[in-house]
Write a protein that holds these residues in place. Structure first.
Motif: not given
Length: 201
Positions: A68-77
């Protein structure tokens, strides 16, 4: 006498036809890689949602790892890595087939979604400030949970979300880590992927 001969001939034709139909359907199933026979053993034990456990032998059993990693859309990948497992497409029949099915994604023990692909965008509102457990569990297409030694095939990642400054994304304030030991068992006894347990961050 002619009636007996006709009956014998009719029975022989029925046997030949039944045999050829059986062979044809088996050939089709082998081409598709799908076995018609049930796999594993359904146990009496069930998960929190009442889904039965389907016990399979550890050798060649499905395995899963989660990152689980932070993504550019403000959520999590959320990214899954699987071994000895294939995701079944939408609309697959409700029958257990060895090494196939879907993954159920949980946040803090609550079901978020069922996944038929290895990637998912986890919206930020599902993981507010604090520490959260993101768990993926592999299931067969009939809804049963794949298990080995009585434990679900699953993997858990802890993510910690810090207070965010206005205008900054979660990459500046959050971290994620997988909580699985080197033997591949996630916290809670679930079975995850040994490689992901050692290498994910």
């Amino acid at each position: 006498m002619s009636w007996t001969r006709s009956l014998s001939t009719a029975l022989a034709v029925c046997v030949v036809l039944a045999g050829s139909v059986g062979c044809g359907s088996r050939d089709a199933q082998e081409r598709d890689g799908v076995s018609p026979s049930p796999v594993g053993v359904l146990l009496d034990e069930r998960d929190e949602e009442g889904r039965p456990y389907r016990e399979v032998d550890g050798e060649g059993a499905p395995e899963v790892g989660v990152e689980v990693t932070p993504d550019t859309d403000g959520g999590w990948g959320v990214r899954l890595t699987v071994r000895n497992f294939r995701f079944s497409p939408e609309g697959t029949g409700g029958r257990a087939v060895a090494g196939r099915g879907l993954a159920r994604l949980y946040v803090n023990g609550s079901l978020v979604t069922a996944l038929r692909t290895p990637e998912y965008h986890l919206p930020a509102h599902l993981v507010p400030r604090g520490t959260h457990q993101v768990t993926v569990r592999l299931c067969a297409d009939d809804g049963s949970v794949w298990t080995v030694d009585g434990e679900p095939v699953e993997s858990t990642a802890d993510i910690t979300v810090s207070e965010q400054d206005p205008g900054t994304g979660p990459a500046a304030t959050a971290s994620a880590s997988v909580s699985a030991s080197a033997d591949g068992r996630g916290r809670g006894g679930g079975r995850g992927s040994p490689e992901d347990a050692e290498g994910a961050s």
